[in-house]
Design an enzyme around this catalytic site. Structure first.
Site, mmCIF file in Angstrom:
data_model
loop_
_atom_site.group_PDB
_atom_site.id
_atom_site.type_symbol
_atom_site.label_atom_id
_atom_site.label_comp_id
_atom_site.label_asym_id
_atom_site.label_seq_id
_atom_site.Cartn_x
_atom_site.Cartn_y
_atom_site.Cartn_z
ATOM 1 N N LYS A 13 10.175 -11.422 10.381
ATOM 2 C CA LYS A 13 9.732 -10.247 11.167
ATOM 3 C C LYS A 13 8.530 -9.664 10.412
ATOM 4 C CE LYS A 13 9.769 -6.158 11.583
ATOM 5 N NZ LYS A 13 8.469 -5.437 11.545
ATOM 6 N N CYS A 47 2.191 -2.640 -4.347
ATOM 7 C CA CYS A 47 3.381 -2.088 -5.004
ATOM 8 C C CYS A 47 3.252 -2.187 -6.511
ATOM 9 C CB CYS A 47 4.631 -2.795 -4.522
ATOM 10 S SG CYS A 47 4.671 -4.507 -5.029
HETATM 11 P P1 NAD Z 1 7.494 0.300 5.760
HETATM 12 O O1 NAD Z 1 8.764 0.610 5.062
HETATM 13 O O2 NAD Z 1 6.913 1.329 6.638
HETATM 14 O O3 NAD Z 1 7.677 -0.993 6.685
HETATM 15 C C1 NAD Z 1 8.154 -2.212 6.156
HETATM 16 C C2 NAD Z 1 8.862 -2.979 7.264
HETATM 17 O O4 NAD Z 1 10.012 -2.243 7.670
HETATM 18 C C3 NAD Z 1 8.017 -3.224 8.512
HETATM 19 O O5 NAD Z 1 8.175 -4.569 8.907
HETATM 20 C C4 NAD Z 1 8.610 -2.269 9.534
HETATM 21 O O6 NAD Z 1 8.552 -2.777 10.849
HETATM 22 C C5 NAD Z 1 10.063 -2.141 9.087
HETATM 23 N N1 NAD Z 1 10.649 -0.833 9.433
HETATM 24 C C6 NAD Z 1 10.024 0.377 9.378
HETATM 25 N N2 NAD Z 1 10.893 1.357 9.737
HETATM 26 C C7 NAD Z 1 12.071 0.752 10.008
HETATM 27 C C8 NAD Z 1 13.358 1.236 10.418
HETATM 28 N N3 NAD Z 1 13.584 2.512 10.629
HETATM 29 N N4 NAD Z 1 14.350 0.339 10.594
HETATM 30 C C9 NAD Z 1 14.137 -0.968 10.380
HETATM 31 N N5 NAD Z 1 12.935 -1.488 9.996
HETATM 32 C C10 NAD Z 1 11.922 -0.639 9.808
HETATM 33 O O7 NAD Z 1 6.459 -0.172 4.618
HETATM 34 P P2 NAD Z 1 4.899 -0.499 4.763
HETATM 35 O O8 NAD Z 1 4.157 0.772 4.967
HETATM 36 O O9 NAD Z 1 4.677 -1.619 5.717
HETATM 37 O O10 NAD Z 1 4.600 -1.074 3.298
HETATM 38 C C11 NAD Z 1 4.220 -0.292 2.216
HETATM 39 C C12 NAD Z 1 5.364 -0.110 1.237
HETATM 40 O O11 NAD Z 1 5.844 -1.374 0.800
HETATM 41 C C13 NAD Z 1 4.949 0.615 -0.039
HETATM 42 O O12 NAD Z 1 5.910 1.585 -0.352
HETATM 43 C C14 NAD Z 1 4.925 -0.489 -1.091
HETATM 44 O O13 NAD Z 1 5.143 -0.053 -2.415
HETATM 45 C C15 NAD Z 1 6.023 -1.370 -0.617
HETATM 46 N N6 NAD Z 1 5.913 -2.719 -1.156
HETATM 47 C C16 NAD Z 1 6.797 -3.089 -2.111
HETATM 48 C C17 NAD Z 1 6.700 -4.347 -2.695
HETATM 49 C C18 NAD Z 1 7.663 -4.753 -3.772
HETATM 50 O O14 NAD Z 1 7.699 -5.926 -4.108
HETATM 51 N N7 NAD Z 1 8.441 -3.858 -4.341
HETATM 52 C C19 NAD Z 1 5.699 -5.236 -2.276
HETATM 53 C C20 NAD Z 1 4.824 -4.827 -1.265
HETATM 54 C C21 NAD Z 1 4.951 -3.552 -0.712
#
Ligand code: NAD
Length: 485
Positions: free
Chosen positions: A175, A283
């Site tokens: 997804k 991240c």
């Molecule tokens: P996000 O949490 O907004 O979205 C991530 C995914 O979750 C998307 O595919 C989205 O469709 C899904 N999603 C969003 N809300 C949801 C819900 N209520 N229920 C189910 N699924 C849902 O994150 P983003 O803005 O796409 O990414 C940025 C974040 O990711 C930052 O906080 C970053 O630090 C983190 N990140 C972490 C790592 C790591 O390895 N720790 C790596 C890359 C990014």
């Protein structure tokens, strides 16, 4: 792709979602709509689960060497289409082309590492645990796994999971982020050409409805989530309730410590990349700069000079070092933090809100390099993940004070120290509660054969993405004890 609605990839076919609901995908450098993500329905998702489940038993029986041959072919397809793939990521995400190229190198490395699994890591045995009795462990695949990916590394993040899952004999559903879906859509075009059995790997675009359906289905096994901590914690709890395997890689606030004995000349360019690479949307990006002792002023001045020289613009153009934020929401969020920093009394010594770009980019989501001096640990910009090109600088007296500040923060993804003292470096790696430690390395990104670690609010679960951890996450160990009469 030009404004069309993307399709899902289910059972080896490109299929339109049943939904009317779509989300615009926008080139963040120009503000143009480039395609639309379908916000797929529960029914679309159940169809993908069903075919992945149906495909599981025969995929599992496929000899491991045959399974991984598809991964070798996919690796070759990525190499052959390398330039186009990297360009697509830059167009939908905004990062400079060199960074997209770097992301694809990491993606390919994951596929290469996954190919070694079935032959080297799928079991072990011991003869004569008692007289005439042998004991062995066989690692077995479990069924349908899925990942939920963030926008910031749309190519690499899914590759931390799906190649390992299918190499070990599971079937899979990706997804992608609804904000940057084209990168995986292009990868699936290449996968489609490989002749993989139908249903082994599938892709469903969308948001929460898709994710909830995947977690709630009795026919899925586990989730690999990468995204914000807020959503990650929600899904971690839900997976617990549904009895699903889960690994949640969440948000971060990464502290970078510079000791007075650091090599200034080598440290400064490193810090620029750490804080401004991917426009700070990593991240592993630097979140706060902790400067110990008398190096504070020369370091601050040198960073300021280097930051002012960065070339900002469209990531596909030559020499551009920093692109826009990936979305309007992301930009507004960064602006909100800059305002908060001013209100709470930090000194704004470089203001990225003033950034100038060419006319054709005036609708893009640009924020230039930003630096706050005289930041204190309790300020919001020192506490929360900004996810933008902002350096908050805090001056501290010694390493103990730095570590104390780091430990008061809820996140624990990464932390780096710049020093020429082995003693300070050793103390840092020993004491700092973060999953990835850099020593004179600003972005401590593990290669594919190492776990992508994380602690505290940056990770929930037991087994991390990549490498051997991935093998354990995607398999169950069965013990067989044998005696022949
Ligand atoms: P996000 O949490 O907004 O979205 C991530 C995914 O979750 C998307 O595919 C989205 O469709 C899904 N999603 C969003 N809300 C949801 C819900 N209520 N229920 C189910 N699924 C849902 O994150 P983003 O803005 O796409 O990414 C940025 C974040 O990711 C930052 O906080 C970053 O630090 C983190 N990140 C972490 C790592 C790591 O390895 N720790 C790596 C890359 C990014």
């Amino acid at each position: 792709m030009n404004g069309e609605v993307l399709k899902n990839y289910i059972n080896g076919q490109w299929v339109a979602s049943r939904t009317e609901k779509t989300r615009n995908v926008i080139n963040p450098a120009t503000g143009e709509i480039i395609t639309k993500t379908p916000m797929s329905t529960k029914e679309d998702t159940l169809e993908a689960i069903k075919v992945a489940n149906d495909a599981f038993w025969s995929w599992r029986k496929t000899p491991a060497q045959s399974r991984i041959r598809y991964l070798y072919d996919f690796r070759d397809a990525l190499e052959e289409n390398f330039e186009e793939l990297a360009e697509i990521t830059t167009i939908e995400h905004g990062k400079p082309i060199d960074e997209s190229i770097g992301e694809y190198r990491r993606t390919i490395e994951n596929i290469e590492t996954a190919t070694s699994i079935p032959t080297l890591q799928m079991g072990y045995n011991i003869e004569d645990v008692a007289s005439g009795i042998d004991e062995m462990v066989i690692k077995q695949p479990l069924g349908v796994f899925f990942c939920v990916a963030p926008f910031n590394f749309p190519a690499m993040v899914p590759s931390w999971f799906w190649p390992y899952a299918i190499a070990t004999g599971n079937t899979y559903i990706v997804k992608p982020s609804e904000q940057c879906p084209m990168t995986m859509a292009k990868q699936f075009e290449l996968l489609d050409d490989l002749g993989l059995p139908d249903g082994v790997i599938n892709m469903v675009h969308g948001g929460a409805e898709v994710v909830n359906t995947l977690i709630e289905s009795p026919d899925t096994v586990g989730l690999s989530f990468v995204g914000s901590t807020k959503v990650g914690k929600l899904l971690y709890k839900k997976c617990g309730e549904e009895g699903k395997r889960v690994q949640v890689q969440g948000g971060a606030k990464n502290f970078i410590t510079v000791m007075p004995d650091a090599n200034l000349e080598r440290t400064v360019p490193n810090l620029i990349t750490t804080f401004y690479g991917n426009s700070g949307q990593r991240c592993l990006a630097g979140g706060v700069l902790l400067v110990v002792g008398e190096i504070y002023e020369p370091l601050r001045d040198a960073i300021l000079e280097s930051a002012k020289k960065l070339k900002i613009g469209y990531g596909l153009e030559d020499d551009v070092q920093m692109g826009p934020l990936a979305s309007e929401v992301g930009k507004n969020n960064v602006l909100k933090y800059i305002q908060k920093g001013i209100e709470e009394g930090a000194e704004l010594i470089l203001d990225g809100r003033d950034v100038e770009v060419e006319d054709k980019l005036k609708n893009g989501y640009f924020v230039g390099p930003t630096i706050f001096d005289k930041v204190t640990p309790e300020m919001t910009i020192a506490q929360e993940e900004i996810f933008g090109p902002v350096i908050p600088i805090i001056q501290v007296q010694n390493l103990d004070e730095a570590i104390d500040i780091i430990h008061k923060n809820p996140y624990g993804n990464a932390s780096s120290i710049f020093t020429s003292s082995g003693k300070s470096a050793r103390e840092y790696q020993y004491r700092v509660k973060a999953g990835n430690i850099g020593i004179n390395i600003g972005v401590a990104a593990p290669i594919s054969s190492f776990p992508f670690s994380g602690m505290k609010d940056s990770f929930k679960g037991d087994l991390h993405g990549q490498g051997k951890n991935a093998v354990d996450f995607f398999t169950e160990e069965k013990v067989v004890i044998t005696r022949w009469f």
